[in-house]
Design a protein around this motif. Structure first.
Motif, mmCIF file in Angstrom:
data_model
loop_
_atom_site.group_PDB
_atom_site.id
_atom_site.type_symbol
_atom_site.label_atom_id
_atom_site.label_comp_id
_atom_site.label_asym_id
_atom_site.label_seq_id
_atom_site.Cartn_x
_atom_site.Cartn_y
_atom_site.Cartn_z
ATOM 1 N N ARG A 105 -28.934 -12.756 -22.377
ATOM 2 C CA ARG A 105 -27.627 -12.989 -22.608
ATOM 3 C C ARG A 105 -26.578 -11.886 -22.047
ATOM 4 O O ARG A 105 -25.306 -11.965 -22.446
ATOM 5 N N GLY A 106 -26.922 -11.165 -21.023
ATOM 6 C CA GLY A 106 -26.039 -10.210 -20.488
ATOM 7 C C GLY A 106 -25.464 -9.103 -21.445
ATOM 8 O O GLY A 106 -24.217 -8.705 -21.124
ATOM 9 N N GLN A 107 -26.221 -8.728 -22.509
ATOM 10 C CA GLN A 107 -25.573 -7.718 -23.523
ATOM 11 C C GLN A 107 -26.174 -6.686 -23.287
ATOM 12 O O GLN A 107 -25.655 -5.324 -23.725
ATOM 13 N N ALA A 108 -26.946 -6.363 -22.131
ATOM 14 C CA ALA A 108 -27.283 -5.037 -21.731
ATOM 15 C C ALA A 108 -26.937 -4.403 -20.330
ATOM 16 O O ALA A 108 -27.642 -3.742 -19.688
ATOM 17 N N ALA A 141 -44.239 -5.579 -32.817
ATOM 18 C CA ALA A 141 -43.890 -5.252 -31.485
ATOM 19 C C ALA A 141 -43.486 -6.559 -30.534
ATOM 20 O O ALA A 141 -42.441 -6.331 -29.639
ATOM 21 N N VAL A 142 -43.689 -7.735 -31.082
ATOM 22 C CA VAL A 142 -43.108 -9.245 -30.629
ATOM 23 C C VAL A 142 -41.550 -8.975 -30.862
ATOM 24 O O VAL A 142 -40.806 -9.177 -30.142
ATOM 25 N N ALA A 143 -41.338 -8.506 -32.104
ATOM 26 C CA ALA A 143 -39.801 -8.416 -32.575
ATOM 27 C C ALA A 143 -39.042 -7.504 -31.607
ATOM 28 O O ALA A 143 -37.945 -7.958 -31.342
ATOM 29 N N ALA A 186 -35.945 -9.028 -28.978
ATOM 30 C CA ALA A 186 -34.710 -8.360 -29.168
ATOM 31 C C ALA A 186 -34.103 -7.874 -27.736
ATOM 32 O O ALA A 186 -33.124 -8.091 -27.213
ATOM 33 N N VAL A 187 -35.027 -7.166 -26.852
ATOM 34 C CA VAL A 187 -34.736 -6.489 -25.623
ATOM 35 C C VAL A 187 -34.453 -7.851 -24.815
ATOM 36 O O VAL A 187 -33.615 -7.805 -23.904
#
Length: 462
Positions: A443-446, A430-432, A436-437
Motif C-alpha cells: 500500500r506504499g506506506q513503508a 508470525a503470519v500476523a 502487516a509488513v
C-alpha cells in the motif's frame, strides 16, 4: 481349494443349496443376479458382469469393495449360472503351487472338453507379488477366467500387469434400504425364518446401524438374535434381545433426527473448545451408531479452516488426509484416522480469522462494493489490449530484490479494506507480523522497497 462344477441343462444351473445348519448369511446368499440387492450400477443389461454370468464374455474381473457388499455372492453366481468349471482359492491359505495346479488342470479341461475354468480368489490382496505374477500368463491366454475379490485398493495391492489384464468393478457399500430388504427376505423366506419371527421397529433400526452397509454383518446379527428369541419362546426380536445377542448397546442416535445434529454439533464445539476427550467421546458415539464416516471427515475438513486456519497450517492437511483415508480404507479401520485428525484439531491453537475474512469479503461483494479491476492488472494477452493500456504499468514483483513492491491490486473502492486479521495464537502470530509488513509495502506506506519500475523489461503479464 474348493471345486464346484455346475450341472448340464437348458436353463442356467444353480449352486447346490446350503444345508440347514449353514450360517444364515450363506443360506440367504442370492442365487441369481435378479436376487442381488444393491450394486445396480454393475448389473445393467450388457454390463460386463451380466455378460460374464450369461456365459458369452470370458472376462477376468477384480471385484473391489467393502466387506459384505456381495463380492463372494457375485463370484458364486458366476459359477452357478454358467457351464464353466469353478475353482475357489483363498489367498489366506493358497500358495504358488496351488495356483499352478489349478492352471494345469484348467489347461487339461480346456483341451479335453473345451470347458473354461473360472478361478475365484478371495482376499487376493493377501497374495504376494510372486503369487500374483503366477496368474499372468493364464489370465492373458484366458486359460482361466479370474474373478478376484479384494477389500483393499487394487491400485496399491495388486500388481499392475494383473490389473491391466482384468476389468476392475467397484462395489458400493449397501444402503440402509438394501440391508432392510435383505433382512425382510431373511425373515420371510423359507431359507431363513419363513415368517416365524418378526423384528421390532427399534431393533430393526439398531440392526441397520450396526450393519454399517455390511450384509453379512446384518444377517449374522439377525441370526444370533433370532436364535435367542426362539430359545426364549418369543416370535418377536426386540431391542433387548438384539443387544444381548450381538453384545452392542444401542446408541441413542438418530441419523436423520435431532440426535444427529446435536452430536455433530457437540463434536465440533468440543474440538473448537480444545476438549480432546469430549471430542473423542462424540466421535465414538457417531462411529458406534453407524454415522457415515465420510460425513464426519467432511466436518473435520471444514473445521480445520473454520476454527484453526493458519494458527496451525497442518490442521487442514491432517483433516484432508483423514478424509482421503476414509475413502481409501473405509471403516472400521478408518476410525483410527478419524481419531488422529480429531486429536490433532482439538489440540491445535485456534483462530477463526479465515472464515471471518472470506465472509466479510463476500458481504462486501454481495452489497455491491466491487469496483473495476485496476488497469495494470487487466489481461494483456489479446489483440487490442495495448490500445486500452491494459497491463502496461504492471510491476513484476519477482524483479524486486524483496519479492514485493508497492502496487495497487484492489479496486479503488477497496484500497484500504482489510479482511484478513490474523490472531495471536500458534503459527498465526508470525503470519500476523508478516501480513502487516506486506500490507505496508504493497500500500506504499513503508516508502519504496528498493525496487525499480520494471514494466519495460518484465516478462509478459501473468
Amino acid at each position: 481349494m474348493t471345486l464346484f462344477e455346475p450341472g448340464e441343462g437348458t436353463s442356467p444351473p444353480r449352486a447346490e443349496a446350503p444345508g440347514a445348519n449353514a450360517p444364515l448369511a450363506v443360506r440367504m446368499r442370492p442365487r441369481s443376479l435378479d436376487e442381488v440387492v444393491g450394486q445396480q450400477h454393475l448389473l445393467g443389461r450388457g454390463s460386463p458382469l451380466r455378460r460374464l454370468v450369461e456365459g458369452d464374455a470370458p472376462l477376468s474381473l477384480i471385484l473391489w469393495g467393502p466387506p459384505g457388499t456381495g463380492k463372494t455372492t457375485l463370484a458364486t453366481i458366476v459359477s452357478s449360472a454358467t457351464n464353466r468349471r469353478f475353482v475357489q482359492l483363498s489367498a489366506l491359505s493358497a500358495g504358488v503351487k496351488d495356483v499352478r495346479g489349478v492352471i494345469d488342470d484348467a489347461k487339461r479341461e480346456l483341451s479335453y472338453s473345451g470347458r473354461q475354468t473360472v478361478l475365484f480368489i478371495d482376499e487376493i490382496h493377501r497374495f504376494s507379488k510372486t503369487q500374483q505374477d503366477s496368474l499372468l500368463n493364464a489370465v492373458e491366454a484366458r486359460t482361466v477366467t479370474l474373478v478376484a475379490a479384494t477389500t483393499e485398493n487394487p491400485f496399491f495391492s495388486i500388481v499392475s500387469p494383473l490389473l491391466s489384464r482384468s476389468l476392475l468393478l467397484t462395489l458400493e457399500p449397501l444402503t440402509d434400504a438394501d440391508i432392510d430388504a435383505l433382512v425382510n427376505r431373511a425373515l420371510a423366506d423359507e431359507r431363513g425364518y419363513g415368517g416365524a419371527l418378526q423384528l421390532a421397529p427399534d431393533a430393526r433400526g439398531h440392526l441397520l446401524r450396526i450393519a454399517g452397509g455390511d450384509a453379512r454383518r446384518a444377517l449374522t446379527a439377525l441370526e444370533a438374535a433370532g436364535g435367542s428369541a426362539m430359545a426364549a419362546g418369543a416370535d418377536v426380536i426386540d431391542l433387548a434381545t438384539l443387544e444381548q445377542a450381538v453384545d452392542t448397546a444401542a446408541v441413542r442416535y438418530d441419523r436423520d433426527g435431532d440426535q444427529h445434529y446435536d452430536v455433530i454439533s457437540a463434536f465440533i464445539k468440543s474440538i473448537r473448545g480444545s476438549d480432546v476427550d469430549a471430542a473423542l467421546h462424540y466421535l465414538a458415539r457417531m462411529i458406534e451408531a453407524g454415522e457415515d464416516a465420510r460425513f464426519i471427515a467432511r466436518r473435520l475438513v471444514v473445521h480445520a479452516s473454520e476454527d484453526i486456519g493458519l494458527a496451525d497450517p497442518t490442521a487442514l492437511l491432517a483433516a484432508t488426509a483423514a478424509a482421503q483415508a476414509v475413502a481409501l480404507i473405509g471403516m472400521p479401520e478408518a476410525r483410527i484416522n478419524l481419531a488422529q485428525a480429531t486429536i490433532h484439531l482439538a489440540l491445535a491453537p485456534k483462530s477463526n480469522a479465515v472464515i471471518v475474512a472470506i465472509d466479510e469479503a463476500l458481504a462486501d461483494v454481495r452489497g455491491g462494493l466491487a469496483g473495476s479491476v485496476p488497469p495494470a492488472l487487466r489481461d494483456a494477452h489479446y489483440a487490442g489490449a495495448a490500445k486500452l493500456a491494459h497491463g502496461q504499468s504492471y510491476r513484476y514483483p519477482h524483479n524486486d530484490p524483496a519479492g514485493v513492491l508497492a502496487q495497487q491490486y484492489a479496486p479503488d473502492e477497496l484500497i484500504e479494506r482489510t479482511y484478513y486479521r490474523p490472531g495471536s495464537h500458534g503459527a498465526e502470530r508470525a503470519v500476523a507480523e508478516r501480513a502487516a509488513v506486506l500490507r505496508r509495502i504493497v500500500r506504499g506506506q513503508a516508502g519504496t522497497s528498493g525496487g525499480r519500475n520494471s514494466s519495460e523489461t518484465d516478462p509478459p503479464n501473468r
